[in-house]
Design a protein around this motif. Sequence first.
Motif, PDB file in Angstrom:
ATOM      1  N   GLY A   1       1.538   6.084   6.837  1.00  0.00           N
ATOM      2  CA  GLY A   1       1.232   7.411   7.374  1.00  0.00           C
ATOM      3  C   GLY A   1       2.363   8.401   7.115  1.00  0.00           C
ATOM      4  N   ALA A   2       3.613   7.942   7.259  1.00  0.00           N
ATOM      5  CA  ALA A   2       4.757   8.817   7.008  1.00  0.00           C
ATOM      6  C   ALA A   2       4.824   9.217   5.539  1.00  0.00           C
ATOM      7  CB  ALA A   2       6.045   8.112   7.420  1.00  0.00           C
TER       8      ALA A   2
ATOM      9  N   GLN B   1       0.805  -1.220   0.000  1.00  0.00           N
ATOM     10  CA  GLN B   1       0.000   0.000   0.000  1.00  0.00           C
ATOM     11  C   GLN B   1       0.838   1.271   0.000  1.00  0.00           C
ATOM     12  OE1 GLN B   1      -0.613  -2.616   2.115  1.00  0.00           O
ATOM     13  NE2 GLN B   1      -2.814  -3.001   2.309  1.00  0.00           N
ATOM     14  N   GLU B   2       2.097   1.182   0.442  1.00  0.00           N
ATOM     15  CA  GLU B   2       2.949   2.377   0.388  1.00  0.00           C
ATOM     16  C   GLU B   2       3.090   2.905  -1.036  1.00  0.00           C
ATOM     17  OE1 GLU B   2       6.624   2.627   2.794  1.00  0.00           O
ATOM     18  OE2 GLU B   2       6.095   0.608   3.463  1.00  0.00           O
ATOM     19  N   LEU B   3       3.068   2.015  -2.011  1.00  0.00           N
ATOM     20  CA  LEU B   3       3.199   2.448  -3.401  1.00  0.00           C
ATOM     21  C   LEU B   3       1.978   3.226  -3.871  1.00  0.00           C
ATOM     22  CD1 LEU B   3       4.883  -0.601  -5.167  1.00  0.00           C
ATOM     23  CD2 LEU B   3       5.911   1.300  -3.915  1.00  0.00           C
TER      24      LEU B   3
ATOM     25  N   LEU C   1      -0.389  14.508   1.359  1.00  0.00           N
ATOM     26  CA  LEU C   1      -1.648  13.962   0.859  1.00  0.00           C
ATOM     27  C   LEU C   1      -2.639  13.654   1.985  1.00  0.00           C
ATOM     28  CD1 LEU C   1      -0.241  11.548  -1.881  1.00  0.00           C
ATOM     29  CD2 LEU C   1      -1.431  13.725  -2.248  1.00  0.00           C
ATOM     30  N   GLY C   2      -2.474  14.306   3.123  1.00  0.00           N
ATOM     31  CA  GLY C   2      -3.336  14.019   4.265  1.00  0.00           C
ATOM     32  C   GLY C   2      -4.808  14.203   3.987  1.00  0.00           C
ATOM     33  N   ASP C   3      -5.167  15.128   3.089  1.00  0.00           N
ATOM     34  CA  ASP C   3      -6.573  15.362   2.765  1.00  0.00           C
ATOM     35  C   ASP C   3      -7.072  14.458   1.652  1.00  0.00           C
ATOM     36  OD1 ASP C   3      -6.690  17.392   4.649  1.00  0.00           O
ATOM     37  OD2 ASP C   3      -6.151  18.949   3.196  1.00  0.00           O
ATOM     38  N   HIS C   4      -6.189  13.617   1.116  1.00  0.00           N
ATOM     39  CA  HIS C   4      -6.571  12.814  -0.049  1.00  0.00           C
ATOM     40  C   HIS C   4      -6.451  11.310   0.190  1.00  0.00           C
ATOM     41  CE1 HIS C   4      -6.777  16.405  -2.626  1.00  0.00           C
ATOM     42  NE2 HIS C   4      -5.751  16.827  -1.904  1.00  0.00           N
TER      43      HIS C   4
ATOM     44  N   ASP D   1       1.218  -3.963   9.951  1.00  0.00           N
ATOM     45  CA  ASP D   1       2.586  -3.559  10.281  1.00  0.00           C
ATOM     46  C   ASP D   1       3.048  -2.293   9.573  1.00  0.00           C
ATOM     47  OD1 ASP D   1       2.665  -5.828  11.831  1.00  0.00           O
ATOM     48  OD2 ASP D   1       3.740  -7.033  10.335  1.00  0.00           O
ATOM     49  N   THR D   2       2.588  -2.076   8.358  1.00  0.00           N
ATOM     50  CA  THR D   2       3.121  -0.951   7.585  1.00  0.00           C
ATOM     51  C   THR D   2       2.300   0.323   7.750  1.00  0.00           C
ATOM     52  OG1 THR D   2       1.881  -1.641   5.609  1.00  0.00           O
ATOM     53  CG2 THR D   2       4.140  -2.477   5.847  1.00  0.00           C
TER      54      THR D   2
END
Length: 391
Positions: free
Chosen positions: A260-261, A228-230, A268-271, A254-255
């Motif tokens: 979040g980082a 999901q980081e990608l 992209l906190g609002d998206h 775990d990730t």
Amino acid sequence: MNTYPVTSATFIRREIAALEALGVSVSRFALRTWDQPLVDPADRQEQTRTTYLLAPGGLRLLGMALREGGRNPRGFLRAARTAWQLHRNAARGSFVRHVAYLLEAVHLKRSLGACTHVHAHFSTNTAAVALLCAQLGGPGYSFTAHGPDEFLDPVAASLRMKLEHARFVVAITEFARVQLALAGGMSIWPKLNVVRCGVDLDDLPVSPAPAPDAPFVCVGRLCVQKAQELIVAALADVHQTHPHARVVLIGDGDTRPAIGAAIDRHGLGDHVDLRGWADNAGVRDALAQARALLLPSFAEGLPIVIMEAHALGRPVISTYIAGIPELVDAQSGWLVPAGDVSALADAMRACMQASPEQLARMGATGRTRVEAAHDITQSAAQLKALFRTYA
């Protein structure tokens, strides 16, 4: 099962319910309970119906084993030898673990009652316990292999031994069947049956067209395998041309801190909406309101959530790995190479630019495929037929 029920594996509960609806009497056994809260009421109810093999504790399990050895010396010696061979095939340091499997197998045999067959989900420790139970003199067994971790080291997992002793084996995809044949040799090919995981189509009606600003939705455990980081990196790319694109991430794991980082790093906190786990109804509603399911996994079997999204009439963006191409292609979504962030961003853009008619056609194709190959009632009927033939 190993840990049951768990929020990320509700398909097993649905499979059991479908078998019971066809008249199969099913007793549930798991090695342990999940160490996280269950969010779905049906899972909480299922937990009360499950016998946990590790629940008595080490001393009581050891007492059961001593009594089994006294009453059934030949069977116990046979099972102990098999446990020793499993240990030798595995990595160093596995002796205590395989002693535990033997103790669990004794508890399972003593608890089976009138059961005439044991079916394990996954070919790992659950299949080992089923094998040892049969060696003790319990009923024969089968197992369902999903992948991907099950196929990483077949020698250490004693996969050939488990295949040779099983009455039959289920693979959830053609890809999984081939992996099992590679591990066990072509002599076990006649034992291998493809029974695809299914969903309850009545519970997943085709949803109305999504809103123009509908988000992408990703559902699954937050882990390296599902990558999901990608998604965050790809969304940052997509924002250059589609600044209103949004993603909803349902799940935990775990990730989550790393995801979040990444969200903070790209601003992209609002998206990106990190929602955590949701119950079945919450997942269904999120998928119904999605533009498409987004699942850029590195390793999978064939995710149930893809079936759910297609059943609801939603296209899927995923990766060209394992069994996924057996359900998803250019007619029902977009497949990209695993790990290719640019290709993932391009697929998201293509989905954003697709007309409502194109998205509807893709969703309809997906629905037709799920109806044909992933109806839980049909899958349960296949399993029931196998149980009747081999048990």
